[in-house]
Each structure stands twice: as C-alpha cells, then as structure tokens.
Design a protein around this motif. Structure first.
Motif, mmCIF file in Angstrom:
data_model
loop_
_atom_site.group_PDB
_atom_site.id
_atom_site.type_symbol
_atom_site.label_atom_id
_atom_site.label_comp_id
_atom_site.label_asym_id
_atom_site.label_seq_id
_atom_site.Cartn_x
_atom_site.Cartn_y
_atom_site.Cartn_z
ATOM 1 N N GLY A 65 6.205 14.157 -19.078
ATOM 2 C CA GLY A 65 7.633 13.908 -19.224
ATOM 3 C C GLY A 65 8.155 12.863 -18.257
ATOM 4 N N VAL A 66 7.276 12.344 -17.411
ATOM 5 C CA VAL A 66 7.665 11.308 -16.444
ATOM 6 C C VAL A 66 7.088 9.953 -16.839
ATOM 7 C CG1 VAL A 66 7.516 10.575 -14.025
ATOM 8 C CG2 VAL A 66 7.833 12.995 -14.582
ATOM 9 N N LEU A 67 5.813 9.946 -17.212
ATOM 10 C CA LEU A 67 5.132 8.710 -17.593
ATOM 11 C C LEU A 67 4.440 8.905 -18.941
ATOM 12 C CD1 LEU A 67 3.464 7.878 -14.139
ATOM 13 C CD2 LEU A 67 5.471 6.747 -15.106
ATOM 14 N N THR A 68 4.192 7.835 -19.651
ATOM 15 C CA THR A 68 3.481 7.919 -20.926
ATOM 16 C C THR A 68 2.000 8.200 -20.672
ATOM 17 O OG1 THR A 68 2.943 5.556 -20.979
ATOM 18 C CG2 THR A 68 5.061 6.235 -21.928
ATOM 19 N N GLN A 69 1.285 8.556 -21.731
ATOM 20 C CA GLN A 69 -0.148 8.830 -21.590
ATOM 21 C C GLN A 69 -0.882 7.628 -21.023
ATOM 22 O OE1 GLN A 69 -2.169 10.036 -25.210
ATOM 23 N NE2 GLN A 69 -4.196 9.859 -24.269
ATOM 24 N N GLU A 70 -0.572 6.419 -21.517
ATOM 25 C CA GLU A 70 -1.245 5.206 -21.029
ATOM 26 C C GLU A 70 -0.973 4.987 -19.550
ATOM 27 O OE1 GLU A 70 0.637 5.388 -23.679
ATOM 28 O OE2 GLU A 70 -0.636 4.879 -25.388
ATOM 29 N N GLU A 71 0.278 5.228 -19.120
ATOM 30 C CA GLU A 71 0.633 5.044 -17.707
ATOM 31 C C GLU A 71 -0.055 6.083 -16.830
ATOM 32 O OE1 GLU A 71 5.133 3.145 -18.234
ATOM 33 O OE2 GLU A 71 4.842 5.324 -18.270
ATOM 34 N N LEU A 72 -0.100 7.331 -17.277
ATOM 35 C CA LEU A 72 -0.776 8.386 -16.516
ATOM 36 C C LEU A 72 -2.266 8.101 -16.393
ATOM 37 C CD1 LEU A 72 0.924 11.605 -17.969
ATOM 38 C CD2 LEU A 72 1.172 10.711 -15.645
ATOM 39 N N ALA A 73 -2.876 7.655 -17.495
ATOM 40 C CA ALA A 73 -4.320 7.399 -17.497
ATOM 41 C C ALA A 73 -4.698 6.286 -16.536
ATOM 42 C CB ALA A 73 -4.788 7.049 -18.910
ATOM 43 N N ALA A 74 -3.758 5.393 -16.223
ATOM 44 C CA ALA A 74 -4.043 4.254 -15.342
ATOM 45 C C ALA A 74 -3.808 4.578 -13.867
ATOM 46 C CB ALA A 74 -3.178 3.061 -15.742
ATOM 47 N N LEU A 75 -3.364 5.796 -13.558
ATOM 48 C CA LEU A 75 -3.065 6.163 -12.176
ATOM 49 C C LEU A 75 -4.350 6.364 -11.366
ATOM 50 C CD1 LEU A 75 -0.170 8.761 -12.644
ATOM 51 C CD2 LEU A 75 0.018 6.339 -12.016
ATOM 52 N N PRO A 76 -4.269 6.294 -10.021
ATOM 53 C CA PRO A 76 -5.434 6.575 -9.179
ATOM 54 C C PRO A 76 -5.765 8.062 -9.188
ATOM 55 C CG PRO A 76 -3.487 6.198 -7.824
ATOM 56 C CD PRO A 76 -3.093 5.863 -9.232
ATOM 57 N N ASP A 77 -6.831 8.448 -8.462
ATOM 58 C CA ASP A 77 -7.300 9.833 -8.494
ATOM 59 C C ASP A 77 -6.221 10.830 -8.074
ATOM 60 O OD1 ASP A 77 -9.831 9.133 -9.400
ATOM 61 O OD2 ASP A 77 -10.581 8.792 -7.368
ATOM 62 N N ASN A 78 -5.477 10.516 -7.018
ATOM 63 C CA ASN A 78 -4.402 11.401 -6.568
ATOM 64 C C ASN A 78 -3.159 11.140 -7.421
ATOM 65 O OD1 ASN A 78 -2.667 13.083 -5.191
ATOM 66 N ND2 ASN A 78 -2.497 11.768 -3.386
ATOM 67 N N SER A 79 -3.264 11.451 -8.708
ATOM 68 C CA SER A 79 -2.228 11.064 -9.665
ATOM 69 C C SER A 79 -0.951 11.882 -9.524
ATOM 70 C CB SER A 79 -2.774 11.172 -11.095
ATOM 71 O OG SER A 79 -3.388 12.420 -11.325
ATOM 72 N N MET A 80 -1.033 13.106 -9.010
ATOM 73 C CA MET A 80 0.173 13.896 -8.818
ATOM 74 C C MET A 80 1.122 13.195 -7.845
ATOM 75 S SD MET A 80 0.760 17.766 -7.368
ATOM 76 C CE MET A 80 -0.409 18.556 -8.432
ATOM 77 N N ALA A 81 0.566 12.566 -6.801
ATOM 78 C CA ALA A 81 1.387 11.833 -5.839
ATOM 79 C C ALA A 81 2.090 10.656 -6.505
ATOM 80 C CB ALA A 81 0.514 11.340 -4.680
ATOM 81 N N SER A 82 1.387 9.963 -7.383
ATOM 82 C CA SER A 82 1.986 8.813 -8.075
ATOM 83 C C SER A 82 3.122 9.240 -8.996
ATOM 84 C CB SER A 82 0.907 8.073 -8.881
ATOM 85 O OG SER A 82 -0.119 7.594 -8.048
ATOM 86 N N VAL A 83 2.946 10.377 -9.663
ATOM 87 C CA VAL A 83 3.993 10.882 -10.559
ATOM 88 C C VAL A 83 5.246 11.236 -9.759
ATOM 89 C CG1 VAL A 83 4.642 12.734 -12.149
ATOM 90 C CG2 VAL A 83 2.365 11.712 -12.298
ATOM 91 N N LEU A 84 5.077 11.945 -8.635
ATOM 92 C CA LEU A 84 6.239 12.333 -7.839
ATOM 93 C C LEU A 84 6.891 11.114 -7.181
ATOM 94 C CD1 LEU A 84 7.893 14.785 -7.155
ATOM 95 C CD2 LEU A 84 6.517 15.117 -5.098
#
Length: 491
Positions: free
Chosen positions: A256-275
């Motif tokens: 609900g924050v980023l699209t699937q493509e944007e989430l898939a491109a995040l680094p390993d610690n993706s929860m930090a990037s989302v927040l």
C-alpha cells in the motif's frame, strides 16, 4: 527434588507465547517486502500466506505432538526422525538442519553489513570483499567467545527481542495510519503486469514464507517447562498467529506504500526503505537499528546453537564421537570449530559467486525442510501403524512406546501429519530446482563421516529404504555437479 520440579514447570502461558515469538521473529521479516514483491503481487501474496499459515501451523503441531507421544526423545529435532526412520535418515535431517543454520549465518551477516553499508559506504555492495572479511572476522570473533563457554545472558536476549519487536510494531502503526493507500494496494492486485501466472507467483513465495517461520519448531522444546500441557497448546496457537499477524501485516502494508516493481527493486533491508518513504530518513534509521541489533543477537545465538545438531549426532554415535568433545569451560569447541570453519567456506563460496541474500535464504530453507518432511512422515507412520521404520544403532531401540493415545486423538494426529507432510513436499516442488539440486549436493559430504563411523563400529551402513534415499540424493548431486561444470547451474 521438589524445588527443581517446581522450577521446571513454572513457565506461564504468556511467557511461552513470548518465547515462541522471540525465537521465530528474526532477520527475515526486515527483508520481507522486497522478498515477496520480487515474485508475487498482493493477491498471490495473501493466498500464499493462507497456505503457509495452515502448512506451518501443521508443522508446528507435528513437533508438539511428537514431544507428547515420545517424551524420551530429547536429542533435538533430528531425534524424532532417527527414531522413526532409522539412523541414516535421522543423520540426513540433522546434517540438513546444521547446514541450514550455517548458511543462515552467512545470510544474517550479509544482511547486517548491507544495512550498515547504507550509512557507511565502506560496507556497501561495491566493496563485497571488505564485507566478506568483516563477516569472517565476526564469525571467528564469536567462535573465540563461545569456545570459552560464555553464553548469551537473558538480558541480551531480552534486549534483542525488544529491539526487533518495537520497530516492527512502529512500522505497522505508522504505515497503516499514515502511508497506506488502498488504490496503490489494489493496483495490479493479481500481478498481471508481471510475466508470472497466479500459480507461479504463489509458488515463488513459498520458501520465503518458510524462512520467516524458521524456529517455530522450537515451541515444542518449552513443553517440559510449562505449568500444564494445555498451556503449551494455547501458547503454540496464540504465539503462532501473533507471528503470522506480524508477517502478513508487514508484507500487506508495504504493497500500500509502493508498487510491486518499486518494492522488488529495494535493497535487502526493504522494511527500512518502505518506512523511509512514509515518514522520512528517521523511519529507515529506526528500522535499521532494530535490524542490526536483532541480527547481531540472532547471529550469536545461532552460531552457538548451530553446533548442537552435530554434537548430538556425535554423542549418539552417528559421526565420530570426538566431534562432541566438551572443553573445561563446558563448550563443545570441536563442533563449534567445525561449524565456524564451514561458515567460512560458505562465505568464500557465496561472495565469489556474488550470491544474493535471497539465494542464501532459499538454499538454507531447502536444508531446513529435511527434518520437517521426515518428522511429519514419522507422525503419519505412528498414527497409522503405531511405529516407524526403525533401524537401531548399536542395538538400542529408539521407537519406545509413549503414552496411550485415544483413537479419536490418533485420527487427529494422522490428519495433522498428512497435512504437514504434503505441505513440506509441496515446498520442495515449489522451490527453484537449482536450490533442490544444490541441497542434494550439500548432503553428499556428510556421507563420509557417517559411513566411516558405521564401518568403524562394524554396523550395517544402509538398509533398503536408506539405499533408496542415497540413490535419489546422489542423482541430484551428480546433476548439480554437471550443471555447475557446464555453467547451466549457479547461485
């Protein structure tokens, strides 16, 4: 005697729930948004969690039921498999659980230094060998501490549990009330923009869902400390669904924050990037601090615990007994030395191949599945025929009868065993064949100490059932070697 007994049965249901949550929620949840989005859309993700929830709950109950039916078996997870399916299958399960823990160590450390690399460029992905050296130094430093018999204090455990739970709860609250967009969540709900079908998406997330539940089998260990058996059952259900709620919340809210493509491109610690996307850099820093403390705590405890399977197998005479040697400080230093040395080998292999955190996770999960599959099969055999396929070692009978089980309860046990067995087999089917073949290859080196020990004690090496397993594993290992040599198979 009475005071000892009282202490051993003094753990309340709420303490049991906290222990289950603390042992299950690890580093995997912090990388979950990217892991899930790399293979599935929101719709497939929800279906996948439904399947994983039912499957892993059945696996959890398998170990709890076996602990009740066979209370004399206390040599770790592998002891159930050994008692029911023979020495070699028990050894294979213990070997797989040990190797899975070793590989997980490298994954934990990689995630740790990747997170630090976001703030300290020296450890970013462009300096992989510096990270490899740092991981190696961390592993050997922990070995030096553990070899002196120094174990984690309860305070350290409490700090790491709080360090990982508080940021996760903060993530859920902040994203739910500030950053979540229903329109973004429902955009491409079934992942139609990707090339994968719905079934392929569900199949793709299976190993990731298992990875974040690793440790849930430890719930059965606490049964001896509980006030009543019913407390264990209640704590297992409540603790399991609490963990499931955390995992589903994190993965669902992220869509609900980023699209699937944007989430898939995040680094390993993706929860930090989302927040970070929701509240700014301080949110990412909060999650990163929680992850680093959580991973450090998990790294120390798992490096200590990953030696346990081979210590138990050495004590039971499945591998050379010297491996189970305990030093004057009370530490199994030989097993810890072997485990740390193998961790070092995997560090070199993974970093030479530029293996991703995701690949390490999936390979480790394949190894963990071995005791899951065979323990579920043992429960099916117990409930359907009253005994396993025993192959005693040194003339000792392990499949000793437990308490009398009413027919109705036995039918329930059979149903749970079948669900857990089918689910575990489905996970092998759902896995990328690369990891299945590499997992078979990883089992083969264990044949050397096992066969050598059997010959030393002048005992039968394999029975007919075990020969079938050896042939299957060998075929997989040969295929892996062929694939590696031709370049068609790589991590």
């Amino acid at each position: 005697m009475n005071s000892s007994t009282q202490r051993s049965h003094s753990v309340t249901v709420w303490t049991l729930i906290a222990l289950i949550i603390g042992s299950t929620v690890g580093a995997g949840i912090f990388s979950l948004p990217q892991n899930i989005a790399s293979v599935a859309g929101p719709g497939a993700m929800l279906i996948g969690w439904l399947i994983a929830g039912m499957g892993m709950l059945s696996v959890t109950f398998v170990f709890q039921i076996l602990a009740q039916r066979k209370p004399h078996l206390d040599s770790g997870v592998y002891s159930y498999v050994r008692a029911g399916l023979g020495d070699f299958i028990g050894f294979t399960s213990g070997w797989g659980y040990w190797l899975g823990s070793v590989m997980a160590q490298v994954g934990y450390a990689t995630l740790f230094f990747n997170t630090i690399g976001h703030y300290v460029p020296l450890f970013d992905e462009s300096h992989r060998w510096i990270s490899a050296i740092a991981v190696s130094l961390l592993s050997w430093g922990i070995f030096a501490v553990l070899a002196r018999g120094i174990k984690q204090a309860a305070f350290m455990n409490m700090v790491t549990v709080i360090a990982k739970i508080v940021p996760i709860l903060a993530f859920i609250v902040l994203v739910a009330f500030i950053g979540f967009s229903w329109d973004r969540f429902t955009f491409d709900f079934w992942g139609e923009r990707s090339d994968a079908s719905l079934f392929e998406q569900i199949q793709g997330i299976m190993l990731f869902t298992v990875w974040v539940f690793i440790g849930v089998e430890g719930a059965s260990v606490y049964s001896k400390q509980a006030r009543t058996r019913s407390d264990v059952g209640r704590a297992t259900v409540i603790g399991f669904f609490a963990v499931l709620a955390l995992l589903v919340s994190v993965s669902t809210l992220s869509f609900g924050v980023l699209t699937q493509e944007e989430l898939a491109a995040l680094p390993d610690n993706s929860m930090a990037s989302v927040l970070t996307e929701v509240v700014g850099p301080w949110g990412g820093a909060l999650i990163s601090i929680g992850l680093c403390l959580s991973v450090l705590g998990a790294y120390v405890s798992w490096q200590m615990l990953c030696a346990e399977p081979i210590v138990m197998m050495a004590i039971d005479g499945l591998i050379p007994r010297k491996i189970g040697t305990i030093n004057v400080a009370g530490a199994p230093w030989v097993a810890q030395l072997i485990s740390t040395s193998v961790i070092q080998v995997f560090i070199i292999i993974f970093y030479l191949n530029e293996t991703s955190y995701n690949a390490m996770v999936q390979l480790a999960t394949i190894m963990y599945l071995l005791p899951y599959i065979f323990s579920a099969l043992y429960l099916v055999l117990l409930a359907s025929r009253g005994k396993g396929l025993t192959h005693p070692h040194a003339g000792v009978r392990f499949d000793i009868s437990g308490p009398e089980i009413p027919a109705r309860e036995n039918r329930k046990h059979l149903a749970i065993g079948i669900v857990a067995f089918v689910y575990s087999l489905w996970l092998i089917y759902a896995a990328d064949p690369v990891y299945v073949l590499l997992g078979a290859l990883a089992v083969v080196p264990g044949l050397i100490p096992y066969v050598g020990t059997r010959l030393y004690y002048k005992e039968r090496v394999f029975n007919a059932f075990e020969w079938c397993v050896v042939v299957i594993v060998s075929i997989g290992a040969i295929a892996a070697v062929w694939g590696i040599s031709t370049g068609t198979l790589q991590l």
